[in-house]
Write an enzyme that holds these catalytic residues in place. Structure first.
Site, PDB file in Angstrom:
ATOM      1  N   SER A 377      -3.830  17.374 -29.214  1.00 23.38           N
ATOM      2  CA  SER A 377      -4.503  17.081 -27.951  1.00 23.38           C
ATOM      3  C   SER A 377      -5.225  18.331 -27.432  1.00 23.38           C
ATOM      4  O   SER A 377      -6.022  18.942 -28.153  1.00 23.38           O
ATOM      5  CB  SER A 377      -3.474  16.547 -26.951  1.00 23.38           C
ATOM      6  N   LEU A 378      -4.949  18.727 -26.192  1.00 24.11           N
ATOM      7  CA  LEU A 378      -5.616  19.897 -25.628  1.00 24.11           C
ATOM      8  C   LEU A 378      -5.318  21.160 -26.435  1.00 24.11           C
ATOM      9  O   LEU A 378      -6.137  22.082 -26.492  1.00 24.11           O
ATOM     10  CB  LEU A 378      -5.176  20.091 -24.169  1.00 24.11           C
TER      11      LEU A 378
END
Length: 575
Positions: A377-378
């Site tokens: 993800s991030l």
């Protein structure tokens, strides 16, 4: 001619070893019958005593010492759960226990070197991350727990008492042994197959006095082989590859709200099962080892800066849970787009990966494998920006090419600080910069506070900051021009590509701020350098494409590669 001397037979029986109780019993019986047929003469008294020794030896050989197994205690939601070490780790701990001297402090690495057991303290410490210290116990006797029916090990000292009572009962064949534990609990050894544990139950009568009664009995087991517990064989000692895993938003990393440490543990277990399923023969022949995965945690460091206190002041009391969930998770994206907190995040990720790498080499000095990084993800976006801003070494061909291109574009790079100050009509401050041994590269790293500390007045300070801002924008534009290949076939120039419509390069021109947004919306930060070159970058569930689109990137040149990492795998589910 057969020797019928009981003492000779005793020595023969003693040499037969364990596991031969039937044979020993027949020998003892023949000796007893031979002794009974002897005349009752005083001269045979010594032989008679020897025959009783044979009987005692026979009875003692029915007893076999229990095999211990080592466990550690995991506390979850205030509930203790005892988990067995792998067979490999338990044997290592048992061997160290036998070798240990009373005045010696032994530390035994277990679980692939990710934990250390301090043998004397009976405590287990995590090596690479922060975790609660676990109690360790050498276990031989267990009783069934009250709530989850899991077997719980007795204290080591009381287990020794139980084992001694069991040995006497087996040797003399006298059962119904009753023992009291340190917690005033009653254990009764009825026979080798039936041993029970009673918790005392206190009952108050009409006069206010209390009397202890026995509660419901619980099963007692001797030895780990008699309890239902899953014990793994262990991990290969050899490590072929090292992977650092960076998490995404929030402290929880999956829909089960598990931490990055728990998720990476699962990842490692899946990797081991895949190796055993597909490369079993190579593992058995020790041609390959295993892949080590280590978690990199940046969320706790970010939220220890005091930002949570600031958020609490502006968080409305309505829909409390939802607002705190958003503060803990989704706001991490906004933090990363903030110049202040972006710097905290990239500093934490880079320093943690460097720290873990050095610690790993310290504990594995013979390691010859490569290092890869993975982001979820991030976390994948953080790694992408970090890798994009790494500086290639001079021996890399791409690095040489990049340096030559940079030198061609920046003919004025070699200009000294004195020439820059003359250009800005600030020559009177040359001696101040010479005193600080300031060159052009150091000048471009200066902040407003640095110039204040050097005693530069406000007017000249603004001129210098404006120059630094312009130079940084030029460098960032040239950097991103290598990534963007927008309409290159139509003859679009680099300056048009890097400062196209909506790009941050055109928006931020003329700013005096020493930390402007770089071109294409990427937050400007002083990106730290990794002390190694990753072999592969894995991105899981990555928003890199979305963020590059928002930053204004139309497409990436197929020939572009990260400066220090040649392999990039973007792994996603099509649905």
């Amino acid at each position: 001619m057969r020797d019928c001397n009981p003492s000779t037979q005793l020595s023969r029986i003693k040499g037969t070893g364990r596991g031969r109780s039937t044979h020993l019993h027949s020998n003892a019986g023949s000796v007893m019958s031979a002794v009974e047929q002897q005349p009752a003469d005083a001269s045979l008294s010594s032989n008679s005593s020897s025959s009783f020794e044979v009987i005692e030896a026979d009875a003692a050989n029915k007893y076999e010492a229990v095999v211990p197994h080592w466990f550690y205690c995991k506390v979850t939601d205030s509930r203790e759960r005892w988990i067995p070490f792998s067979t490999q780790d338990s044997e290592k701990l048992e061997a160290a226990q036998k070798m240990r001297k009373d005045d010696e402090e032994l530390v035994v690495p277990i679980s692939g070197g990710r934990y250390d057991v301090h043998l004397k303290q009976r405590q287990c410490y995590a090596v690479y991350w922060e975790e609660e210290v676990s109690e360790v116990r050498r276990c031989t006797w267990f009783y069934k727990g009250e709530k989850d029916n899991k077997y719980v090990p007795y204290l080591e000292s009381f287990s020794e008492e139980l084992e001694e009572a069991y040995m006497i009962a087996v040797t003399l064949d006298e059962w119904k042994k009753k023992l009291e534990s340190p917690n005033r609990e009653i254990i009764i050894l009825h026979n080798p197959k039936l041993m029970v544990h009673y918790h005392p139950v206190t009952v108050s009568d009409d006069w206010g006095s209390s009397s202890a009664e026995q509660g419901r009995p619980r099963t007692v087991k001797r030895g780990v082989e008699n309890i239902s517990v899953d014990i793994h064989s262990g991990e290969p000692e050899q490590i072929d590859h090292l992977v650092f895993v960076v998490h995404g938003i929030g402290p929880a990393c999956d829909i089960r709200f598990r931490s990055i440490i728990q998720c990476v543990n699962d990842f490692r277990a899946v990797s081991l099962s895949m190796l055993q399923a597909h490369f079993k023969k190579a593992q058995e022949q020790q041609q390959i080892g295993r892949v080590e995965f280590l978690p990199v945690n940046w969320h706790s460091r970010l939220h220890s800066t005091g930002v949570d206190v600031d958020l609490e002041r502006i968080t409305l009391p309505s829909i409390n849970r939802l607002r705190h969930f958003i503060n803990d998770t989704i706001l991490d994206v906004f933090f990363y787009n903030s110049a202040t907190y972006c710097q905290t995040i990239v500093d934490t990720v880079a320093s943690e990966m460097n720290r873990l790498y050095l610690l790993f080499l310290q504990r594995n000095p013979d390691y010859k494998g490569r290092v890869s990084i993975a982001g979820h993800s991030l976390g994948s976006l953080i790694l992408f920006d970090l890798l994009t801003n790494q500086k290639a070494s001079s021996e890399d061909e791409d690095g040489k090419e990049k340096e030559s291109q940079t030198g061609a574009r920046h003919g004025a790079d070699a200009s000294s600080v004195k020439e820059i100050l003359e250009k800005l009509k600030l020559s009177e401050y040359s001696t101040v910069f010479e005193k600080e041994r300031m060159d052009r590269q150091a000048l471009l790293l200066c902040t407003e506070q640095n110039l204040k500390d050097m005693g530069i007045p406000l007017g000249p300070r603004m001129k210098i900051l404006h120059y630094i801002s312009s130079e940084r924008e030029t460098q960032d534009s040239n950097h991103w021009a290598q990534i963007i290949a927008g309409n290159s076939g139509e003859g679009r120039t680099e300056s048009e590509s890097s400062a196209g419509p909506g790009s941050a390069g055109s928006r931020s021109s003329g700013r005096n701020c020493p930390y402007p947004d770089v071109s294409l919306g990427q937050v400007s930060a002083n990106y730290p350098q990794l002390i190694y070159k990753p072999a592969i970058f894995f991105a899981f569930g990555s928003p890199i494409g979305m963020f590059l689109t928002v930053r204004g990137v139309k497409r990436i040149d197929p020939s572009y590669s990260l400066p220090t990492c040649k392999g990039f795998f973007n792994i996603f589910h099509p649905n």
